[in-house]
Design an enzyme around this catalytic site. Structure first.
Site, PDB file in Angstrom:
ATOM      1  N   GLU A  17       0.967  -1.383  -0.099  1.00 28.80           N
ATOM      2  CA  GLU A  17      -0.160   0.098  -0.243  1.00 28.80           C
ATOM      3  C   GLU A  17       0.747   1.371   0.010  1.00 28.80           C
ATOM      4  OE1 GLU A  17      -0.329  -2.567   1.941  1.00 28.80           O
ATOM      5  OE2 GLU A  17      -2.498  -3.093   2.183  1.00 28.80           O
ATOM      6  N   LYS A 115      24.131   1.243   0.434  1.00 37.46           N
ATOM      7  CA  LYS A 115      23.533   0.009   1.312  1.00 37.46           C
ATOM      8  C   LYS A 115      23.638   0.260   2.723  1.00 37.46           C
ATOM      9  CE  LYS A 115      24.855  -3.957  -0.183  1.00 37.46           C
ATOM     10  NZ  LYS A 115      23.891  -4.787  -0.183  1.00 37.46           N
ATOM     11  N   CYS A 519      10.730  -2.140  -4.042  1.00 37.46           N
ATOM     12  CA  CYS A 519      10.709  -3.497  -3.315  1.00 37.46           C
ATOM     13  C   CYS A 519      11.342  -4.595  -4.241  1.00 37.46           C
ATOM     14  CB  CYS A 519       9.503  -4.059  -2.798  1.00 37.46           C
ATOM     15  SG  CYS A 519       8.643  -2.835  -1.851  1.00 37.46           S
ATOM     16  N   HIS A 697      21.254   4.896 -16.339  1.00 38.32           N
ATOM     17  CA  HIS A 697      20.203   5.401 -15.370  1.00 38.32           C
ATOM     18  C   HIS A 697      19.399   6.794 -15.854  1.00 38.32           C
ATOM     19  CE1 HIS A 697      21.983   2.562 -13.055  1.00 38.32           C
ATOM     20  NE2 HIS A 697      23.169   2.865 -13.104  1.00 38.32           N
TER      21      HIS A 697
END
Ligand code: GLN
Ligand code: ZN
Length: 757
Positions: A17, A115, A519, A697
């Site tokens: 969501e 990271k 994700c 990119h």
């Protein structure tokens, strides 16, 4: 009584969501209020899921990244954000940047992303200068505390600690970040004071850098910081995770805080020592449930460990997952199609919290009180241990029988290069691409229809072949020297292979946040890995049939497959990697046997696997390189092996890169002005290198002269005979309208250099 708490809950939502709400907001389809509502309802839902715990974390939720939240909390967003904008706009300017639209609206560069320790989560790097000042902005955090309290929860605030915050940031003017400590501490004190005034009893203060090698200076910073914060009227739980404390163990135990959390999975061997060192008034929180993997905990075994500790510590023992659950999928209940046998072995965030409650109950009320659940858990653990799906004797035998020669090429690079050149006859500055071409809607649709069974094998094959033909024709028009088939059939460079290998399982909704709204859905490696049959041969063979120019076979390497998956916890990572390396080796040999002359084995994630402590790097690099070589080196001298890596930091791993001994390595360099080739030059790296000359990119089309200049810079560092010409990475996220002119310019840049140099 032991208490239970959680370090952090996944933010993204069961149905992602948050992702969709953010993206709608960014597209201007919804307003800030709607986004805030989504945030609130997710937080309330997540606290409800955690309601049984004794403490609920507040401050772990974030619209983009918790390190950026901390920057905003401390009044340290990058100086370039628009001071007149509202706080939410400023926050997204810092996280995503802002394009300049007209003369008065300046372009704002996003903060750098990197990271988070050894995870696949990325945080936004705080920026410092000697002049940086901090100011407290606790409004958002306090609002969330109130939200939790009004919903009846025991709010435990979560803060990134001052020392780790400074350590994770970057000094923009080479000044010493640690000099800022004295400025930042009063701000932390002010925030802690406000939290206390709002009825917060405990603050989880995360200092994950305590599991890394710290210089004396940084160790002392911990002393300074925590002796100063000890004056605050609130209890601090000093929180460490992801590894062992080692030389920082005594320091962590003795700092004046009310409690200490340690990672009882990765630092299991330190528990006894910590209990011995810990002053007798302190709480010890044990991260006993693995927050980084997706396996069920062996609860009986955990209790064997916990019971004596509970006797000793009594109320001072707290239980939690080892780290924030940010790094695991949310709920196994969202998986409808997972193999039932494998499912029985798994626990996602929600299940992990259930495990935690069960352990607490067993300690507080005796194992009998949860006898049934414990018996069930024991059986599941045993089913997994004994499953023939996990253990394949043929794979184990083959791994044991690996001979060192299998990792070696027949001849050294100099000799191979001659043999390959005689066969391939490539011009100087050969041109190629990294593998993928634009993934158009048509391609995605075809794959989806095929997956859903709406189109059959023949139809699908025909559509993919048409895409391959299209890509080959384009490359022939562009006059590239080494072609690729374009990867139309691949959704993802790891998933594509995992789905064809034994020992892998896939989830429908096992999303894990990578950064912002992005994700990933890592595959689960549950068993011994083997390859039932060829995975790419048919596509590559088809592509090669369309042209006389060489087409590269395109594979993902074993280390990358390993590092981008959830892996088994019942054998060392190195063992799993070796199994994958044999499976991909078979594919390499099959490609060679079908007449493919160049094979690229991508190792995009090799560097990511470096352990947190430098002292462990060599061991990792040794087996990682060995695995790559097992995969690559089953071929004859005539076959040219390429590898590709998408990052630009090779200083620490140049020796390993050289040991991989790929005939050609393509790397990302276009944004670094070829400076990163210095390390290859200084090392006298002998094999061929393709430094990216085109930043994929960005939608910008690089001008030819720009690429010529880059290549000249490269030729100053590396012998021109070693140089290849290619983009930074694959082109799947670009559109053909961008790719065609860019590659056209790239090919003419290469041709120009052939004449000039
Ligand atoms: N061959 C892959 C591609 O071109 C490589 C992608 C990557 O390195 N991330 O997409
Ligand atoms: Zn790449």
């Amino acid at each position: 009584m032991v208490s239970t708490h959680n370090l952090g809950f996944p933010r993204i939502g069961r149905q992602r969501e948050l992702k969709f709400a953010l993206e709608q907001f960014w597209r201007g389809e919804t307003n800030a209020e709607t986004l805030q509502e989504t945030g609130k309802s997710l937080r309330l839902h997540h606290w409800a899921v955690q309601a049984e715990l004794d403490w609920q974390p507040v401050g772990d939720f974030s619209f983009y990244d918790h390190v950026l939240d901390t920057s905003q909390l401390l009044g340290n967003l990058p100086a370039r954000v628009d001071k007149n904008a509202d706080t939410l706009s400023q926050y997204f300017q810092a996280s995503r940047g802002q394009a300049g639209t007209n003369c008065c609206n300046h372009q704002i560069a996003a903060a750098e992303m990197t990271k988070w320790f050894d995870t696949n989560y990325h945080y936004l790097v705080p920026e410092f200068t000697a002049q940086t000042d901090f100011t407290a902005h606790p409004e958002r955090l306090l609002k969330q505390v109130k939200e939790a309290q009004s919903a009846g929860h025991q709010a435990k605030a979560v803060l990134l600690g001052p020392v780790s915050y400074l350590w994770l940031g970057k000094s923009k003017d080479e000044s010493n970040k640690l000099a800022l400590l004295e400025k930042i501490l009063p701000i932390y004190a002010e925030i802690l004071g406000q939290l206390a005034a709002n009825g917060v009893e405990w603050v989880q203060i995360d200092e994950p850098i305590l599991v890394t090698e710290l210089s004396l200076e940084w160790q002392q910073a911990f002393q300074t910081a925590y002796f100063s914060l000890a004056k605050s009227p609130i209890k601090l739980l000093l929180t460490t995770y992801f590894g062992q404390l080692q030389q920082n163990l005594q320091l962590a135990c003795e700092l004046p805080t009310a409690g200490l959390h340690i990672d009882a999975i990765n630092a299991a061997n330190e528990i006894t020592q910590v209990v011995d060192w810990l002053p007798s008034h302190k709480v010890l929180s044990l991260g006993i449930i693995n927050g980084r993997n997706i396996w069920k905990t062996d609860l009986n075994q955990a209790l064997d460990l916990l019971e004596p500790l509970h006797k000793r510590l009594v109320d001072r023992l707290w239980l939690a997952p080892s780290c924030s659950l940010l790094h695991v999928p949310i709920d196994l209940a969202s998986e409808q199609n997972l193999d039932t046998e494998v499912r029985d072995w798994l626990a996602f965030a929600v299940q992990k919290l259930d495990e935690l409650q069960l352990l607490a109950k067993a300690l507080n009320s005796g194992r009998e009180s949860v006898a049934e659940q414990l018996a069930e858990n024991r059986q599941a653990i045993q089913r997994r241990q004994r499953s023939i799906r996990v253990h394949n004797p043929a794979v184990k035998q083959r791994c044991e029988a690996i001979q060192p020669e299998q990792a070696l090429r027949q001849s050294d690079y100099a000799q191979r290069a001659k043999i390959q050149q005689a066969d391939l006859q490539l011009p100087a500055f050969p041109t190629t691409t990294i593998g993928s071409f634009p993934q158009t809607n048509l391609i995605r649709q075809a794959r989806k229809q095929y997956r859903l069974g709406l189109i059959g094998d023949a139809d699908y094959k025909q559509q993919m072949q048409a895409e391959i033909r299209y890509a080959i024709d384009k490359q022939l028009d562009l006059d590239l020297d080494v072609l690729v088939h374009g990867e139309a059939e691949r959704n993802d460079m790891v998933e594509y292979f995992g789905q064809q290998l034994q020992g892998f399982a896939f989830t429908d909704n096992g999303w894990v946040q990578s950064y912002g709204s992005r994700c990933v859905k890592p595959p689960i490696i549950f068993g011994d890995v083997s390859r039932p049959g060829p995975m790419t041969i048919e596509w590559i063979r088809y592509a090669q049939s369309l042209t006389d120019k060489p087409v590269k076979g395109m594979l993902t390497g074993p280390v990358t497959i390993l590092n981008w998956s959830f892996v088994r916890d019942d054998q060392p990572r190195s063992e799993t990697c070796k199994q994958i390396s044999l499976a991909i080796r078979d594919e390499v040999i099959d490609l060679e046997n079908s007449g493919v002359k160049i094979i690229q084995i991508d190792e995009a994630a090799l560097r990511e696997g470096l352990p947190l402590r430098q002292s462990q790097w060599q061991e990792y690099l040794d087996w990682a390189v060995e695995s790559f070589k097992i995969t690559a080196n089953g071929v004859t001298d005539k076959t040219q092996i390429h590898t590709h890596m998408c990052y630009s930091e090779f200083n620490d791993i140049i020796e390993a890169i050289a040991a991989m001994d790929a005939d050609v390595i393509t790397i990302e360099t276009s944004r670094s002005q070829m400076e990163l080739l210095d390390v290859f030059r200084d090392f006298d790296y002998p094999n061929a290198i393709g430094p990216g000359v085109y930043d994929i990119h960005s939608p910008n089309i690089p001008p030819e002269q720009w690429m010529v200049d880059l290549l000249k810079l490269a030729a100053k560092r590396i012998d021109k005979q070693q140089l290849w010409v290619n983009p930074d990475c694959g082109l799947k996220t670009r559109r053909w309208e961008e790719v065609e002119p860019a590659l056209k310019a790239m090919v003419s840049a290469a041709k120009l250099l052939r004449d000039q140099l």
